[in-house]
Write a protein that holds these residues in place. Structure first.
Motif, PDB file in Angstrom:
ATOM      1  N   GLU A 108       0.829  -1.199   0.000  1.00 33.14           N
ATOM      2  CA  GLU A 108       0.000   0.000   0.000  1.00 33.14           C
ATOM      3  C   GLU A 108       0.869   1.257   0.000  1.00 33.14           C
ATOM      4  OE1 GLU A 108      -0.423  -2.586   2.162  1.00 33.14           O
ATOM      5  OE2 GLU A 108      -2.217  -3.442   1.242  1.00 33.14           O
ATOM      6  N   GLU A 109       1.942   1.252   0.790  1.00 38.71           N
ATOM      7  CA  GLU A 109       2.842   2.411   0.849  1.00 38.71           C
ATOM      8  C   GLU A 109       3.549   2.628  -0.483  1.00 38.71           C
ATOM      9  OE1 GLU A 109       4.064   2.300   5.582  1.00 38.71           O
ATOM     10  OE2 GLU A 109       5.123   1.004   4.162  1.00 38.71           O
ATOM     11  N   ILE A 110       4.003   1.545  -1.101  1.00 38.36           N
ATOM     12  CA  ILE A 110       4.686   1.656  -2.396  1.00 38.36           C
ATOM     13  C   ILE A 110       3.720   2.172  -3.460  1.00 38.36           C
ATOM     14  CG2 ILE A 110       5.727   0.311  -4.276  1.00 38.36           C
ATOM     15  CD1 ILE A 110       7.034  -1.432  -2.083  1.00 38.36           C
ATOM     16  N   GLU A 111       2.491   1.658  -3.473  1.00 39.87           N
ATOM     17  CA  GLU A 111       1.507   2.127  -4.450  1.00 39.87           C
ATOM     18  C   GLU A 111       1.228   3.614  -4.277  1.00 39.87           C
ATOM     19  OE1 GLU A 111      -1.848  -0.465  -3.931  1.00 39.87           O
ATOM     20  OE2 GLU A 111      -1.011  -1.999  -5.254  1.00 39.87           O
ATOM     21  N   ALA A 112       1.084   4.075  -3.047  1.00 43.58           N
ATOM     22  CA  ALA A 112       0.817   5.495  -2.781  1.00 43.58           C
ATOM     23  C   ALA A 112       2.001   6.357  -3.218  1.00 43.58           C
ATOM     24  CB  ALA A 112       0.513   5.705  -1.300  1.00 43.58           C
ATOM     25  N   GLN A 113       3.216   5.913  -2.901  1.00 35.99           N
ATOM     26  CA  GLN A 113       4.411   6.655  -3.303  1.00 35.99           C
ATOM     27  C   GLN A 113       4.538   6.708  -4.821  1.00 35.99           C
ATOM     28  OE1 GLN A 113       8.121   5.665  -1.055  1.00 35.99           O
ATOM     29  NE2 GLN A 113       6.746   4.349   0.116  1.00 35.99           N
ATOM     30  N   LEU A 114       4.226   5.605  -5.479  1.00 37.95           N
ATOM     31  CA  LEU A 114       4.313   5.546  -6.936  1.00 37.95           C
ATOM     32  C   LEU A 114       3.330   6.519  -7.573  1.00 37.95           C
ATOM     33  CD1 LEU A 114       5.551   4.282  -9.454  1.00 37.95           C
ATOM     34  CD2 LEU A 114       3.889   2.429  -9.238  1.00 37.95           C
ATOM     35  N   ARG A 115       2.108   6.568  -7.066  1.00 40.18           N
ATOM     36  CA  ARG A 115       1.121   7.514  -7.596  1.00 40.18           C
ATOM     37  C   ARG A 115       1.604   8.957  -7.443  1.00 40.18           C
ATOM     38  NH1 ARG A 115      -2.360   3.903  -4.917  1.00 40.18           N
ATOM     39  NH2 ARG A 115      -3.465   2.586  -6.410  1.00 40.18           N
ATOM     40  N   MET A 116       2.160   9.276  -6.284  1.00 43.55           N
ATOM     41  CA  MET A 116       2.679  10.630  -6.067  1.00 43.55           C
ATOM     42  C   MET A 116       3.854  10.918  -6.994  1.00 43.55           C
ATOM     43  SD  MET A 116       2.286  11.357  -1.941  1.00 43.55           S
ATOM     44  CE  MET A 116       3.846  10.626  -1.600  1.00 43.55           C
ATOM     45  N   SER A 117       4.721   9.940  -7.208  1.00 45.04           N
ATOM     46  CA  SER A 117       5.870  10.122  -8.097  1.00 45.04           C
ATOM     47  C   SER A 117       5.429  10.372  -9.533  1.00 45.04           C
ATOM     48  CB  SER A 117       6.789   8.897  -8.055  1.00 45.04           C
ATOM     49  OG  SER A 117       7.397   8.777  -6.806  1.00 45.04           O
ATOM     50  N   ILE A 118       4.420   9.640  -9.988  1.00 47.69           N
ATOM     51  CA  ILE A 118       3.917   9.834 -11.353  1.00 47.69           C
ATOM     52  C   ILE A 118       3.329  11.237 -11.496  1.00 47.69           C
ATOM     53  CG2 ILE A 118       2.128   9.119 -13.001  1.00 47.69           C
ATOM     54  CD1 ILE A 118       2.614   6.234 -11.922  1.00 47.69           C
ATOM     55  N   ASP A 119       2.547  11.669 -10.523  1.00 51.83           N
ATOM     56  CA  ASP A 119       1.984  13.019 -10.569  1.00 51.83           C
ATOM     57  C   ASP A 119       3.090  14.066 -10.588  1.00 51.83           C
ATOM     58  OD1 ASP A 119      -0.611  12.080 -10.593  1.00 51.83           O
ATOM     59  OD2 ASP A 119      -0.907  12.341  -8.431  1.00 51.83           O
ATOM     60  N   ALA A 120       4.100  13.890  -9.752  1.00 50.44           N
ATOM     61  CA  ALA A 120       5.210  14.841  -9.691  1.00 50.44           C
ATOM     62  C   ALA A 120       5.999  14.852 -10.995  1.00 50.44           C
ATOM     63  CB  ALA A 120       6.132  14.509  -8.520  1.00 50.44           C
ATOM     64  N   PHE A 121       6.180  13.679 -11.599  1.00 52.66           N
ATOM     65  CA  PHE A 121       6.907  13.591 -12.859  1.00 52.66           C
ATOM     66  C   PHE A 121       6.247  14.464 -13.913  1.00 52.66           C
ATOM     67  CE2 PHE A 121       7.429  11.683 -17.061  1.00 52.66           C
ATOM     68  CZ  PHE A 121       8.808  11.680 -17.174  1.00 52.66           C
ATOM     69  N   PHE A 122       4.937  14.359 -14.055  1.00 54.76           N
ATOM     70  CA  PHE A 122       4.245  15.137 -15.073  1.00 54.76           C
ATOM     71  C   PHE A 122       4.167  16.620 -14.722  1.00 54.76           C
ATOM     72  CE2 PHE A 122       2.930  10.914 -16.498  1.00 54.76           C
ATOM     73  CZ  PHE A 122       3.234  11.040 -17.851  1.00 54.76           C
ATOM     74  N   ASP A 123       4.330  16.981 -13.456  1.00 53.55           N
ATOM     75  CA  ASP A 123       4.404  18.384 -13.081  1.00 53.55           C
ATOM     76  C   ASP A 123       5.646  19.045 -13.676  1.00 53.55           C
ATOM     77  OD1 ASP A 123       2.049  18.276 -11.686  1.00 53.55           O
ATOM     78  OD2 ASP A 123       2.990  18.105  -9.708  1.00 53.55           O
ATOM     79  N   PHE A 124       6.704  18.255 -13.947  1.00 50.92           N
ATOM     80  CA  PHE A 124       7.915  18.798 -14.580  1.00 50.92           C
ATOM     81  C   PHE A 124       7.676  19.172 -16.039  1.00 50.92           C
ATOM     82  CE2 PHE A 124      10.226  16.334 -11.250  1.00 50.92           C
ATOM     83  CZ  PHE A 124      10.925  17.390 -10.703  1.00 50.92           C
ATOM     84  N   TYR A 125       6.635  18.609 -16.647  1.00 46.26           N
ATOM     85  CA  TYR A 125       6.336  18.828 -18.064  1.00 46.26           C
ATOM     86  C   TYR A 125       4.917  19.346 -18.238  1.00 46.26           C
ATOM     87  CZ  TYR A 125      10.467  15.890 -18.499  1.00 46.26           C
ATOM     88  OH  TYR A 125      11.729  15.387 -18.384  1.00 46.26           O
ATOM     89  N   PRO A 126       4.631  20.584 -17.781  1.00 48.58           N
ATOM     90  CA  PRO A 126       3.254  21.078 -17.863  1.00 48.58           C
ATOM     91  C   PRO A 126       2.763  21.260 -19.306  1.00 48.58           C
ATOM     92  CG  PRO A 126       4.762  22.823 -17.219  1.00 48.58           C
ATOM     93  CD  PRO A 126       5.548  21.539 -17.218  1.00 48.58           C
ATOM     94  N   GLU A 127       3.687  21.295 -20.267  1.00 47.35           N
ATOM     95  CA  GLU A 127       3.289  21.513 -21.655  1.00 47.35           C
ATOM     96  C   GLU A 127       2.697  20.264 -22.323  1.00 47.35           C
ATOM     97  OE1 GLU A 127       7.549  20.116 -21.716  1.00 47.35           O
ATOM     98  OE2 GLU A 127       6.401  21.508 -20.513  1.00 47.35           O
ATOM     99  N   ILE A 128       2.781  19.107 -21.655  1.00 47.25           N
ATOM    100  CA  ILE A 128       2.221  17.901 -22.275  1.00 47.25           C
ATOM    101  C   ILE A 128       0.917  17.507 -21.612  1.00 47.25           C
ATOM    102  CG2 ILE A 128       4.380  16.980 -23.103  1.00 47.25           C
ATOM    103  CD1 ILE A 128       4.397  15.070 -20.721  1.00 47.25           C
TER     104      ILE A 128
END
Length: 66
Positions: free
Chosen positions: A46-66
């Motif tokens: 559960e902790e890994i899944e939650a961290q992964l979701r946050m990481s994916i969201d943060a990753f796309f925050d680096f590329y707001p143009e896509i």
């Protein structure tokens, strides 16, 4: 915008067995090389899944143009 490719990999290993994590090379068609940073998430499923979701969201925050 051109189509994009997300390069991604996963593997579960015993947490106390990992000594280090590096980066993975990617060879581009033009002959240049790029690198993919590998990330480590630890905890229960559960902790890994939650961290992964946050990481994916943060990753796309680096590329707001896509």
């Amino acid at each position: 915008m051109a189509n994009l490719t997300l390069v991604y990999g996963m593997r579960l290993l015993p947490a106390d067995e990992i000594a280090s994590v590096g980066e993975a090379p990617v060879t581009l068609k033009n002959g240049k090389e790029a690198h993919v940073t590998l990330h480590v998430l630890e905890g229960s499923r559960e902790e890994i899944e939650a961290q992964l979701r946050m990481s994916i969201d943060a990753f796309f925050d680096f590329y707001p143009e896509i």
